[in-house]
Write an enzyme that holds these catalytic residues in place. Structure first.
Site, PDB file in Angstrom:
ATOM      1  N   LYS A 175      41.679  45.411  32.602  1.00 36.87           N
ATOM      2  CA  LYS A 175      40.958  44.437  33.439  1.00 36.87           C
ATOM      3  C   LYS A 175      39.568  44.154  32.869  1.00 36.87           C
ATOM      4  O   LYS A 175      39.055  43.045  32.988  1.00 36.87           O
ATOM      5  CB  LYS A 175      40.870  44.935  34.876  1.00 36.87           C
TER       6      LYS A 175
ATOM      7  N   TYR B  43      44.798  50.614  33.356  1.00 36.58           N
ATOM      8  CA  TYR B  43      44.555  49.409  34.175  1.00 36.58           C
ATOM      9  C   TYR B  43      43.099  48.948  34.084  1.00 36.58           C
ATOM     10  O   TYR B  43      42.833  47.761  33.861  1.00 36.58           O
ATOM     11  CB  TYR B  43      44.925  49.734  35.627  1.00 36.58           C
TER      12      TYR B  43
END
Ligand SMILES: NC(=O)c1ccc[n+]([C@@H]2O[C@H](COP(=O)([O-])OP(=O)(O)OC[C@H]3O[C@@H](n4cnc5c(N)ncnc54)[C@H](O)[C@@H]3O)[C@@H](O)[C@H]2O)c1
Length: 260
Positions: A152, A148
């Site tokens: 990002k 993640y």
């Protein structure tokens, strides 16, 4: 941007996306949602969107179909907010399967890029438009989310690259990095005991979570003419988590001063 703006929100059925949908509908814009099949719950939202289209942001062909359908039916898209995203389970790298890693990258990184390009190339040809990519405070910090957080971080890079690519074509591209935001998903994780609210708030300068409407307010600003000279930035909306999260080394953030 005028009241006749056409705004597309990916992941608009839930959480931060839903808050953005409400914000722009209230402002009088034509708001179109793209989300996964079955995600949209009209009874929960209670806001008159122009249309909801089923679509997966990882699906190139579907997104290209949708841009044609949306622009024919609702007019030229002037604003895009990429909210579609998935979280990952906290796992050490030894246990994080490449299947899960690929899925997170596919939705959070590739999906954000793909939707930006599919809608942004039309905006660039018309010489007007604005895109917001929802990144995360984890995009600039080390956290134990090994798919993640890199995805990002890539969203910030995508934002800057596309901002430079289309800056002279009248398209602004910016990112918002939410801090811990009290969406239904986060509330459910707290209720299940998976997340401790004190852990989420203790390092934020303001000592609280972010409300989804506060992300939508920032999106409203970045899509408006008030932000006409702003492109390629990352705007954290995090109740001061980035500012406060290193203070633990010095014993933590001081309490509020006594009021006189
Ligand atoms: N809630 C937070 O604390 C927080 C913090 C930082 C960043 N974010 C980011 O904000 C964005 C929204 O998160 P949220 O908390 O509102 O989550 P959420 O789960 O409430 O909403 C995500 C939405 O995206 C949709 N979606 C998921 N995969 C999709 C796909 N492949 N194609 C189309 N739609 C898809 C879901 O159906 C859902 O409606 C995400 O990118 C997330 O990473 C959230």
């Amino acid at each position: 941007m005028s009241a006749s703006s056409v705004i597309v929100v990916t992941g608009g059925a839930s959480g931060i996306g839903a808050a953005c949908v409400k914000h722009f509908v209230r402002r009088g814009d034509t708001v179109v949602v793209i989300d996964l099949p079955g995600a949209w719950k009209p009874e929960r939202m209670g806001v008159p969107v122009a249309a909801v289209y089923e679509g997966d942001v990882t699906d190139d062909q579907r997104l290209r179909e949708l841009v044609d359908i949306i622009e024919q039916k609702h007019g030229a898209v002037t604003g895009l907010i990429n909210c579609a995203g998935i979280l990952q389970h906290r796992l050490p790298p030894e246990q994080l399967t490449m299947t899960e890693w690929d899925r997170v990258i596919a939705v959070d990184q590739r999906g954000t890029y793909l939707a930006s390009v599919v809608f942004g190339e039309r905006m660039a040809k018309r010489g007007a438009g604005a895109i917001i990519n929802i990144a995360s405070i984890t995009s600039t910090r080390s956290v134990p989310l090994h798919a993640y957080a890199p995805a990002k971080a890539a969203v910030l890079s995508i934002t800057q690259c596309l901002a430079a690519e289309w800056g002279r074509s009248g398209v602004r591209v910016n990112a918002i990095s939410p801090g811990y935001t009290l969406t239904e998903a986060l509330q459910a994780a707290i209720d299940r005991g998976d997340r401790n609210p004190d852990d989420l708030t203790s390092q934020a300068a303001m000592g609280r979570l972010v409300d989804p409407s506060e992300i939508a307010d920032a999106a409203g600003f970045l899509l408006s003419d008030a932000a006409r000279a702003i492109t390629g930035i990352n705007l954290p909306v995090d109740a001061g988590w980035l500012a406060g999260s290193t203070w633990m080394t010095y014993g933590g953030i001081p309490p509020a001063r006594a009021r006189t």
